[in-house]
Write a protein that holds these residues in place. Structure first.
Motif, PDB file in Angstrom:
ATOM      1  N   ALA A 181       3.334  41.110  -8.092  1.00 56.16           N
ATOM      2  CA  ALA A 181       2.897  42.504  -8.030  1.00 56.16           C
ATOM      3  C   ALA A 181       3.192  43.112  -6.666  1.00 56.16           C
ATOM      4  N   GLY A 182       3.041  42.308  -5.615  1.00 56.60           N
ATOM      5  CA  GLY A 182       3.366  42.811  -4.280  1.00 56.60           C
ATOM      6  C   GLY A 182       4.846  43.104  -4.127  1.00 56.60           C
ATOM      7  N   ALA A 183       5.704  42.225  -4.661  1.00 57.97           N
ATOM      8  CA  ALA A 183       7.145  42.468  -4.600  1.00 57.97           C
ATOM      9  C   ALA A 183       7.528  43.695  -5.397  1.00 57.97           C
ATOM     10  N   VAL A 184       6.866  43.909  -6.531  1.00 55.46           N
ATOM     11  CA  VAL A 184       7.137  45.091  -7.347  1.00 55.46           C
ATOM     12  C   VAL A 184       6.747  46.356  -6.603  1.00 55.46           C
ATOM     13  N   ARG A 185       5.610  46.343  -5.944  1.00 55.32           N
ATOM     14  CA  ARG A 185       5.180  47.520  -5.168  1.00 55.32           C
ATOM     15  C   ARG A 185       6.141  47.808  -4.034  1.00 55.32           C
ATOM     16  N   ASP A 186       6.584  46.755  -3.357  1.00 48.58           N
ATOM     17  CA  ASP A 186       7.507  46.960  -2.237  1.00 48.58           C
ATOM     18  C   ASP A 186       8.793  47.634  -2.683  1.00 48.58           C
TER      19      ASP A 186
ATOM     20  N   GLY B  12       8.887  49.750  -5.164  1.00 43.62           N
ATOM     21  CA  GLY B  12       8.548  51.013  -5.790  1.00 43.62           C
ATOM     22  C   GLY B  12       8.742  51.022  -7.298  1.00 43.62           C
ATOM     23  N   LEU B  13       8.498  49.895  -7.938  1.00 45.50           N
ATOM     24  CA  LEU B  13       8.741  49.772  -9.374  1.00 45.50           C
ATOM     25  C   LEU B  13       7.454  49.511 -10.165  1.00 45.50           C
ATOM     26  N   SER B  14       6.331  49.901  -9.617  1.00 44.75           N
ATOM     27  CA  SER B  14       5.059  49.642 -10.297  1.00 44.75           C
ATOM     28  C   SER B  14       4.973  50.326 -11.650  1.00 44.75           C
ATOM     29  N   SER B  15       5.696  51.415 -11.824  1.00 41.35           N
ATOM     30  CA  SER B  15       5.653  52.116 -13.100  1.00 41.35           C
ATOM     31  C   SER B  15       6.580  51.484 -14.136  1.00 41.35           C
ATOM     32  N   ARG B  16       7.368  50.490 -13.711  1.00 38.34           N
ATOM     33  CA  ARG B  16       8.322  49.861 -14.615  1.00 38.34           C
ATOM     34  C   ARG B  16       7.968  48.419 -14.942  1.00 38.34           C
ATOM     35  N   VAL B  17       7.024  47.848 -14.217  1.00 41.28           N
ATOM     36  CA  VAL B  17       6.706  46.425 -14.358  1.00 41.28           C
ATOM     37  C   VAL B  17       5.196  46.262 -14.445  1.00 41.28           C
ATOM     38  N   ARG B  18       4.766  45.410 -15.314  1.00 43.09           N
ATOM     39  CA  ARG B  18       3.345  45.089 -15.419  1.00 43.09           C
ATOM     40  C   ARG B  18       3.166  43.582 -15.371  1.00 43.09           C
ATOM     41  N   THR B  19       2.199  43.131 -14.565  1.00 48.48           N
ATOM     42  CA  THR B  19       1.887  41.708 -14.445  1.00 48.48           C
ATOM     43  C   THR B  19       0.462  41.477 -14.931  1.00 48.48           C
TER      44      THR B  19
ATOM     45  N   VAL C 228      23.030  42.720 -16.156  1.00 48.43           N
ATOM     46  CA  VAL C 228      21.934  43.088 -15.271  1.00 48.43           C
ATOM     47  C   VAL C 228      22.444  44.021 -14.180  1.00 48.43           C
ATOM     48  N   GLN C 229      21.781  45.174 -14.019  1.00 50.08           N
ATOM     49  CA  GLN C 229      22.165  46.143 -12.996  1.00 50.08           C
ATOM     50  C   GLN C 229      21.678  45.690 -11.626  1.00 50.08           C
ATOM     51  N   GLU C 230      22.289  46.277 -10.600  1.00 50.66           N
ATOM     52  CA  GLU C 230      21.987  45.849  -9.233  1.00 50.66           C
ATOM     53  C   GLU C 230      20.516  46.038  -8.889  1.00 50.66           C
ATOM     54  N   ARG C 231      19.949  47.161  -9.319  1.00 49.66           N
ATOM     55  CA  ARG C 231      18.542  47.427  -9.023  1.00 49.66           C
ATOM     56  C   ARG C 231      17.655  46.358  -9.651  1.00 49.66           C
ATOM     57  N   GLY C 232      17.953  45.993 -10.870  1.00 47.30           N
ATOM     58  CA  GLY C 232      17.178  44.953 -11.529  1.00 47.30           C
ATOM     59  C   GLY C 232      17.466  43.575 -10.980  1.00 47.30           C
ATOM     60  N   ALA C 233      18.700  43.354 -10.518  1.00 48.13           N
ATOM     61  CA  ALA C 233      19.048  42.045  -9.982  1.00 48.13           C
ATOM     62  C   ALA C 233      18.224  41.717  -8.746  1.00 48.13           C
ATOM     63  N   GLY C 234      17.984  42.694  -7.890  1.00 48.41           N
ATOM     64  CA  GLY C 234      17.156  42.466  -6.703  1.00 48.41           C
ATOM     65  C   GLY C 234      15.729  42.108  -7.077  1.00 48.41           C
ATOM     66  N   LEU C 235      15.192  42.821  -8.076  1.00 50.21           N
ATOM     67  CA  LEU C 235      13.828  42.517  -8.516  1.00 50.21           C
ATOM     68  C   LEU C 235      13.752  41.120  -9.113  1.00 50.21           C
ATOM     69  N   LEU C 236      14.721  40.755  -9.962  1.00 47.72           N
ATOM     70  CA  LEU C 236      14.706  39.426 -10.572  1.00 47.72           C
ATOM     71  C   LEU C 236      14.871  38.330  -9.523  1.00 47.72           C
ATOM     72  N   ARG C 237      15.605  38.647  -8.459  1.00 48.30           N
ATOM     73  CA  ARG C 237      15.744  37.664  -7.388  1.00 48.30           C
ATOM     74  C   ARG C 237      14.391  37.412  -6.712  1.00 48.30           C
ATOM     75  N   ASP C 238      13.645  38.481  -6.469  1.00 47.11           N
ATOM     76  CA  ASP C 238      12.306  38.321  -5.882  1.00 47.11           C
ATOM     77  C   ASP C 238      11.379  37.551  -6.821  1.00 47.11           C
ATOM     78  N   VAL C 239      11.411  37.911  -8.109  1.00 49.07           N
ATOM     79  CA  VAL C 239      10.552  37.232  -9.083  1.00 49.07           C
ATOM     80  C   VAL C 239      10.923  35.756  -9.189  1.00 49.07           C
TER      81      VAL C 239
ATOM     82  N   ALA D  39      -2.432  33.695  -8.380  1.00 43.85           N
ATOM     83  CA  ALA D  39      -1.757  33.784  -7.079  1.00 43.85           C
ATOM     84  C   ALA D  39      -0.294  34.194  -7.266  1.00 43.85           C
ATOM     85  N   LEU D  40       0.368  33.634  -8.273  1.00 44.30           N
ATOM     86  CA  LEU D  40       1.740  34.033  -8.559  1.00 44.30           C
ATOM     87  C   LEU D  40       1.807  35.490  -8.993  1.00 44.30           C
ATOM     88  N   ARG D  41       0.848  35.921  -9.811  1.00 45.84           N
ATOM     89  CA  ARG D  41       0.838  37.304 -10.276  1.00 45.84           C
ATOM     90  C   ARG D  41       0.718  38.280  -9.110  1.00 45.84           C
TER      91      ARG D  41
END
Length: 295
Positions: free
Chosen positions: A122-127, A129-136, A161-172, A116-118
């Motif tokens: 994965a949904g946050a990664v798709r939103d 547009g980073l599916s090609s950079r992250v694998r769960t 940590v760059q801004e683009r990555g910071a947003g993703l890490l915040r979601d994760v 369920a966490l995965r």
């Protein structure tokens, strides 16, 4: 005078005649004791003898084991006797079976929780547009989130940590904070290209600083610090060849792991689930979690 000497001689002879009685009495006493010992040895306790006879008879020809036969009757090779001797404790088997079922049920429940966490990650990664950079993935190790660092988390030779990555890490971090049972291990990895700066003398310092940077971002997202662990692995656990630029790019990564708390059953086959939205090209870009150094 002569009479007195004669009287003294008679008294002396009387004393001499009585002295042998002492030795005689001692000898008779010893003989009596000897005969008593011999008599006691020769006496047989009939009841005890009969008990011994019955015990020996039962041991060599009686049915000692339930359902078995005596040695004289079967030669000691009756399979029924062997089955009785080797029969396991059924109560212990029931207890072991119950424990195994409970562990399997707990492992299944944990796997469903991690899945369920995965899916949420994965949904946050798709939103984004980073599916090609992250694998769960959910594997036997636990929930694995693998992030490539180039143009996402860090600039070259940097641990900020760059801004683009910071947003993703915040979601994760917000998703992982939804449960509190599992520790969160962050591993930093680099390629084998040496680095020698004042801040990072080697790849050990760089990988450790990058893992620490991700840990700080997850802490800011709400994950308690006591759940987090940062590890720098330098270039020890490469997943691709360092001979090509694309391989080195794959090795420059950060992996977030939620280790399983209950070991899954050993007879379970593949326990890995992936994001169906990830394309085959992305699967090829992310080999198994086990290091696979390509020639």
């Amino acid at each position: 005078m002569a009479a007195r000497r004669h009287k003294g001689h008679e008294e002396h002879e009387e004393h001499f005649d009585e002295s042998w009685l002492v030795s005689y009495a001692d000898m008779m006493t010893l003989l009596v004791a000897l005969f008593m010992v011999l008599f006691s040895i020769s006496s047989v306790n009939i009841s005890k003898f009969e008990d011994l006879q019955r015990s020996l008879s039962n041991a060599f020809s009686g049915k000692v084991l339930p359902g078995g036969k005596g040695i004289q009757e079967s030669g000691g090779s009756d399979p029924s006797v062997s089955s009785v001797v080797k029969a396991p404790d059924t109560s212990a088997l029931v207890a072991q079976d119950g424990t195994a079922k409970q562990q399997a049920a707990a492992a299944k429940a944990e796997g469903e929780n991690l899945e369920a966490l995965r899916k949420a990650i994965a949904g946050a990664v798709r939103d984004r547009g980073l599916s090609s950079r992250v694998r769960t993935r959910v594997t036997r190790r636990g929930l694995e989130v693998r992030l490539l660092t180039d143009d996402l988390l860090f600039a070259s030779g940097s641990a900020v940590v760059q801004e683009r990555g910071a947003g993703l890490l915040r979601d994760v971090g917000e998703i992982l904070g939804m449960e509190s049972q599992h520790p969160v291990v962050v591993e930093g990895h680099t390629d084998d290209v040496p680095i020698a700066t004042a801040q990072f003398p080697t790849n050990w310092e760089l990988s450790s600083a990058r893992a620490t940077g991700v840990v700080r971002a997850l802490t800011a997202a709400g994950i308690p610090a006591k759940r987090l662990t940062a590890q720098g692995r330098a270039d020890l656990d490469g997943i691709a060849s360092n001979r090509t630029a694309s391989g080195r790019a794959l090795n420059r990564r950060v992996e977030i792991l939620l280790p399983r708390q209950v070991a899954p059953p050993t007879d379970v086959g593949a326990t890995t689930s992936g994001d169906p939205a990830v394309t085959a090209a992305v699967d090829a870009a992310f080999p198994s979690i086990s290091p696979e150094i390509q020639p």
